[in-house]
Design a protein around this motif. Structure first.
Motif, mmCIF file in Angstrom:
data_model
loop_
_atom_site.group_PDB
_atom_site.id
_atom_site.type_symbol
_atom_site.label_atom_id
_atom_site.label_comp_id
_atom_site.label_asym_id
_atom_site.label_seq_id
_atom_site.Cartn_x
_atom_site.Cartn_y
_atom_site.Cartn_z
ATOM 1 N N ARG A 47 5.522 11.614 7.732
ATOM 2 C CA ARG A 47 4.689 12.687 8.264
ATOM 3 C C ARG A 47 5.497 13.682 9.098
ATOM 4 O O ARG A 47 4.949 14.577 9.704
ATOM 5 C CB ARG A 47 3.562 12.112 9.138
ATOM 6 C CG ARG A 47 2.750 11.014 8.462
ATOM 7 C CD ARG A 47 1.601 11.582 7.644
ATOM 8 N NE ARG A 47 2.000 12.232 6.428
ATOM 9 C CZ ARG A 47 2.253 11.588 5.278
ATOM 10 N NH1 ARG A 47 2.207 10.280 5.229
ATOM 11 N NH2 ARG A 47 2.578 12.264 4.192
ATOM 12 N N MET A 48 6.802 13.497 9.147
ATOM 13 C CA MET A 48 7.680 14.397 9.890
ATOM 14 C C MET A 48 8.957 14.577 9.088
ATOM 15 O O MET A 48 9.411 13.663 8.391
ATOM 16 C CB MET A 48 7.976 13.844 11.287
ATOM 17 C CG MET A 48 8.943 14.699 12.113
ATOM 18 S SD MET A 48 9.335 13.967 13.731
ATOM 19 C CE MET A 48 7.766 14.207 14.594
ATOM 20 N N ALA A 49 9.553 15.771 9.183
ATOM 21 C CA ALA A 49 10.799 16.065 8.489
ATOM 22 C C ALA A 49 11.653 16.965 9.361
ATOM 23 O O ALA A 49 11.148 17.614 10.290
ATOM 24 C CB ALA A 49 10.533 16.722 7.139
ATOM 25 N N SER A 62 6.067 9.452 -1.428
ATOM 26 C CA SER A 62 4.856 10.247 -1.614
ATOM 27 C C SER A 62 5.044 11.715 -1.258
ATOM 28 O O SER A 62 4.218 12.553 -1.634
ATOM 29 C CB SER A 62 3.710 9.666 -0.781
ATOM 30 O OG SER A 62 4.031 9.724 0.608
ATOM 31 N N VAL A 63 6.090 12.048 -0.533
ATOM 32 C CA VAL A 63 6.332 13.425 -0.108
ATOM 33 C C VAL A 63 7.754 13.814 -0.507
ATOM 34 O O VAL A 63 8.686 13.012 -0.375
ATOM 35 C CB VAL A 63 6.146 13.605 1.408
ATOM 36 C CG1 VAL A 63 6.278 15.072 1.793
ATOM 37 C CG2 VAL A 63 4.793 13.051 1.858
ATOM 38 N N MET A 64 7.893 15.033 -0.986
ATOM 39 C CA MET A 64 9.209 15.545 -1.372
ATOM 40 C C MET A 64 9.413 16.915 -0.751
ATOM 41 O O MET A 64 8.467 17.689 -0.590
ATOM 42 C CB MET A 64 9.322 15.647 -2.898
ATOM 43 C CG MET A 64 10.645 16.233 -3.384
ATOM 44 S SD MET A 64 10.790 16.298 -5.191
ATOM 45 C CE MET A 64 9.539 17.531 -5.585
ATOM 46 N N SER A 65 10.650 17.196 -0.399
ATOM 47 C CA SER A 65 11.005 18.512 0.117
ATOM 48 C C SER A 65 12.166 19.068 -0.690
ATOM 49 O O SER A 65 13.100 18.329 -1.042
ATOM 50 C CB SER A 65 11.393 18.434 1.596
ATOM 51 O OG SER A 65 11.761 19.706 2.087
ATOM 52 N N THR A 66 12.102 20.346 -1.020
ATOM 53 C CA THR A 66 13.162 21.005 -1.768
ATOM 54 C C THR A 66 13.565 22.283 -1.051
ATOM 55 O O THR A 66 12.744 22.931 -0.399
ATOM 56 C CB THR A 66 12.728 21.353 -3.197
ATOM 57 O OG1 THR A 66 11.573 22.208 -3.148
ATOM 58 C CG2 THR A 66 12.392 20.101 -3.984
ATOM 59 N N SER A 93 -2.963 18.454 2.643
ATOM 60 C CA SER A 93 -2.173 18.523 3.867
ATOM 61 C C SER A 93 -1.210 19.702 3.810
ATOM 62 O O SER A 93 -0.859 20.196 2.739
ATOM 63 C CB SER A 93 -1.393 17.220 4.065
ATOM 64 O OG SER A 93 -0.495 17.007 2.990
ATOM 65 N N SER A 94 -0.781 20.145 4.982
ATOM 66 C CA SER A 94 0.184 21.234 5.086
ATOM 67 C C SER A 94 1.182 20.912 6.194
ATOM 68 O O SER A 94 0.935 20.050 7.039
ATOM 69 C CB SER A 94 -0.515 22.561 5.370
ATOM 70 O OG SER A 94 -1.220 22.498 6.597
ATOM 71 N N CYS A 110 3.438 17.167 9.498
ATOM 72 C CA CYS A 110 2.274 17.301 8.618
ATOM 73 C C CYS A 110 1.019 17.393 9.487
ATOM 74 O O CYS A 110 0.853 16.628 10.443
ATOM 75 C CB CYS A 110 2.199 16.096 7.684
ATOM 76 S SG CYS A 110 0.822 16.144 6.517
ATOM 77 N N ASN A 111 0.130 18.316 9.164
ATOM 78 C CA ASN A 111 -1.064 18.520 9.982
ATOM 79 C C ASN A 111 -2.038 17.360 9.874
ATOM 80 O O ASN A 111 -2.928 17.208 10.689
ATOM 81 C CB ASN A 111 -1.764 19.829 9.612
ATOM 82 C CG ASN A 111 -2.253 19.820 8.163
ATOM 83 O OD1 ASN A 111 -1.987 18.879 7.414
ATOM 84 N ND2 ASN A 111 -2.942 20.877 7.762
#
Length: 805
Positions: free
Chosen positions: A464-466, A407-411, A494-495, A480-481
């Protein structure tokens, strides 16, 4: 095994006679797609090497026959509606291209002769010792009716395999050979005359050719973007016995505008618009227009009589082929697949639950691809790109990571500095609440680390953490807030903020990984492994030193083991015990990729083989996939990753000692990736091994982005079979597909009447006033400023005729 990711643009495609199907060469098979829905209907399987040509037999609307040629040295005839193999012709030489001129003739012309001839571009591997390799690429003639080559007849020799192009009339075929264009006249099948050839010369290397459908006109494009059009070629050579032609030749012998030396042509004209190599040339069906395209992604329509041009909308990527269909409302213009960056780590991420892979592409996108369905799902535009496909790359997406649930991606991206100025590093977080992977940007962080680029990004099991590590000497933990988003709307809003920053003795941070429960964060500080509490940002322990910097880290499922891979001249694969904080075992291996099963105590490693080993046990293979139980140093299974052709399954058994099983892992192991995929309930009914549904699959993707899925724990290395339900492709055959794919956008395609007279699309051309055409075409090809200004001022000073009273 489930295979996929094959290239769709390796060879020109072909339309069926009713224009409702498109046949595409995909590795060792030919995939048949519906032009209405864009879905694959069936495939022609039987070749054992790359398929290089597919030719549809022109006939009545209901007949679906085709010929295919392959590097396995066979030519096969199929009925692609069933599909059924009719005939196989084995010439025992790799076939790089094939044309069948008689199939282009009218129906009455085909019935005169019983023999069907093909012309093929081959490599004569039998003459390895007699001839140098530069002269083993030949043009040969093959009798398909008798399933053999025509004697030892060699029409020509080239330094490399060339693509054969046949004229729509079936009277000529030709190839490009460096700065030359060779054209043969197809003889009467019953004629005993030798096949004649002419050669047309150019000053630059020729990259594409096309024949006029009715007249003796041939066009050629070169590597500089110029297009040459020869008219009246072959008057002296091909029509020497024609008195009318000879009489006409006497009149024009002294005047051959544009023709070089003694080339057999009446005239040669040159057009130039493309700034780079011309890759596509094709005449319209009526011969009034010439289509051209290349690296800039613009299809140009030239009016043959006047040389005027008009531009079709930009395709967005370089053009490789242009094929007309029997239906004038359809055409195929395959463009090159966005190139993926090789040699950079963290460029591929697997969604273990959905069976997807996220791959970065050259056009600044992340493409999501279904490994089970072998089709693209969506694309995420990581950063804007408003430029030509051929322009220099200014931004590189260096890393992509997905959360465990997808559900979450980081680039991570790097904007390249221009002359040492303007470099920028960005870290972005994306969220998706839908199954179709439509990600939206949540947070963007400019220069997230000191002065270094991001080396790795990894997610906490909760999503919720990276954590991100940097070559600049620090790592950061991001949170994630919204810890527990209750719905998709909260997830979209979310941010992400920085929770903690850490470093260790100013060493570069080269890799990162979270433990299965998320309580430990492992960060590689060059040759050391540091263990941190991600919540309190406290250093827990430091593990012993390796010989070279560590580039990959992975916790092994539910065990207390951590696997690390280092690179360099003394590369190493090492397994560390978290309970003892010591090294369990290690090997001197160059590891390209690591993958761990989430709920098991095993992991897989893709190891590159040294060049010396290729001469012995692993001949022609450049890598092996090793399956380990983390507690034992002996692999439970080994698979080979071969450079070239298919490797079939020989033997497999899961035992305590290493046993070797060869599977099709296909070409380049360098740049490859591994990932374990869970078989969810929705797929369990469609995937089976020995009649049972596996719980876990291992995905291997090579450097060319071709992949294979297999069950690593099966006692017998049988293929993973797909039990497809009556899906959209099956419904397409029954006419029940409904509004899907192209049809959902453009509506149902009208039934094409083969007997109607096709009306050619006639483009409109601008007037002679320069200010109306000066901005036509590609933005990179604008005239100089002086010409722009003068044309604009002339438009303001246009004379007006006063009305006479």
């Amino acid at each position: 095994m489930i295979r996929g990711g094959r290239s769709y643009v390796s060879s020109p495609p072909a339309f069926s006679n009713d224009a409702k199907k498109l046949l595409i060469c995909t590795a060792n098979t030919v995939s048949v797609f519906s032009t209405a829905t864009g879905l694959q209907i069936t495939s022609l399987e039987g070749h054992t090497a790359l398929v290089t040509s597919v030719i549809v037999f022109p006939a009545a609307k209901g007949l679906c026959h085709c010929w295919t040629a392959s590097l396995d040295g066979t030519i096969r005839k199929w009925d692609f509606s069933v599909p059924v193999l009719f005939n196989t012709v084995d010439i025992r030489m790799p076939i790089f291209s094939m044309v069948i001129p008689s199939l282009c003739l009218p129906a009455e012309g085909k019935e005169k002769h019983g023999n069907l001839f093909a012309y093929v571009s081959v490599e004569n591997t039998k003459e390895t010792q007699e001839k140098p390799k530069a002269f083993r690429r030949q043009i040969r003639k093959c009798n398909l009716s008798k399933s053999r080559l025509v004697g030892k007849l060699i029409l020509g020799e080239t330094s490399k395999p060339e693509l054969l192009i046949v004229s729509p009339s079936g009277n000529f075929f030709g190839i490009r050979n460096k700065c030359k264009l060779h054209i043969w006249k197809v003889p009467d099948p019953e004629s005993e005359h030798a096949i004649t050839r002419i050669t047309l010369h150019h000053t630059k290397q020729i990259s594409a050719i096309a024949f006029h459908p009715t007249q003796r006109i041939v066009a050629a494009g070169d590597v500089t973007g110029r297009i040459l059009v020869w008219r009246g070629f072959g008057n002296k050579t091909f029509y020497r016995g024609n008195a009318v032609v000879n009489e006409r030749l006497i009149d024009i012998e002294e005047d051959k505008p544009g023709v070089r030396d003694n080339d057999d042509a009446d005239s040669c004209s040159t057009w130039h618009w493309h700034p780079a190599e011309v890759k596509v040339l094709r005449f319209s069906s009526d011969g009034a227009y010439l289509y051209s395209g290349g690296k800039e992604g613009v299809l140009v329509v030239w009016q043959l009589d006047t040389g005027k041009k008009k531009f079709l909308p930009r395709i967005g990527s370089p053009l490789l082929h242009f094929i007309d269909s029997p239906d004038p409302t359809l055409s195929s213009a395959p463009s090159s697949y966005p190139e993926t960056y090789k040699g950079l780590s963290n460029g591929i991420a697997f969604d273990q639950t959905a069976g997807l892979v996220a791959v970065r592409t050259e056009n600044y996108c992340i493409q999501f691809y279904s490994l089970v369905d072998d089709r693209g799902i969506s694309e995420v535009q990581v950063c804007e790109r408003n430029n030509q496909p051929g322009d220099d790359i200014t931004v590189i997406v260096t890393a992509v990571a997905l959360s465990l649930d997808g559900s979450v991606m980081s680039t991570a991206e790097v904007k390249l500095a221009e002359e040492g100025i303007g470099g920028l590093v960005c870290l972005k977080f994306w969220v998706s609440g839908s199954q179709n992977k439509e990600f939206s940007l949540s947070t963007i962080v400019y220069e997230p680390h000191r002065d270094g680029k991001i080396s790795a990004v990894t997610f906490h099991p909760s999503g919720r953490m990276a954590a991100s590590s940097s070559f600049g000497g620090d790592f950061k933990v991001w949170t994630c807030n919204n810890e527990s988003p209750k719905n998709e709307q909260m997830l979209q809003n979310s941010s992400w903020t920085c929770h903690a920053v850490g470093s260790y003795k100013k060493k570069q941070m080269t890799a990162a990984a979270f433990s299965a429960d998320g309580s430990v964060l492992a960060i590689a500080a060059e040759t050391l492994i540091t263990l941190w509490d991600p919540y309190k940002n406290v250093l827990l322990a430091v593990l012993g030193e390796t010989l070279t910097p560590i580039v990959r880290l992975s916790f092994v499922g539910n065990s207390d083991n951590l696997v690390a891979a280092s690179c360099g001249s003394k590369a190493q694969l090492s397994v560390w015990s978290m309970s003892k904080l010591s090294l369990s075992w290690s090997y001197k291996l160059h590891i390209e990729a690591l993958a761990s099963a989430a709920d098991l105590s095993s992991f897989a490693a893709l190891a590159l083989l040294p060049e010396s080993s290729n001469e012995t046990t692993f001949d022609e293979r450049d890598g092996v996939i090793l399956l380990y139980n983390a507690t034992e140093p002996v692999p439970t299974a080994i698979w080979s990753a071969r450079k070239g052709s298919i490797v079939v399954v020989l033997n497999f058994s899961v035992v305590k000692w290493a046993t070797i099983a060869f599977i099709q892992c296909s070409r380049l192991a360098k740049g490859g990736a591994l990932g374990f995929l869970k078989v969810n309930p929705s797929l369990a009914e469609e995937i089976s091994v020995d009649g049972k549904s596996p719980e876990l699959l291992l995905a291997y993707m090579n450097g060319d982005r071709e992949y294979v899925l297999f069950d690593p724990y099966s006692k017998n290395a049988r293929e993973v079979s797909m039990i497809h339900k009556e899906g959209l492709a099956a419904l397409e055959l029954k006419g029940q597909a409904g509004q899907f794919g192209y049809a959902s956008i453009y509506g149902d395609l009208p039934d094409f009447d083969m007997n109607r007279t096709p009306n050619s699309w006639v483009p409109s051309f601008p007037s002679e006033r320069p200010w109306e055409t000066i901005f036509s075409g590609s933005s990179h090809a604008l005239p100089p400023l002086t010409k722009l200004c003068s044309a604009f001022l002339e438009s303001l000073l246009e004379k007006r005729t006063a009305a006479v009273e």
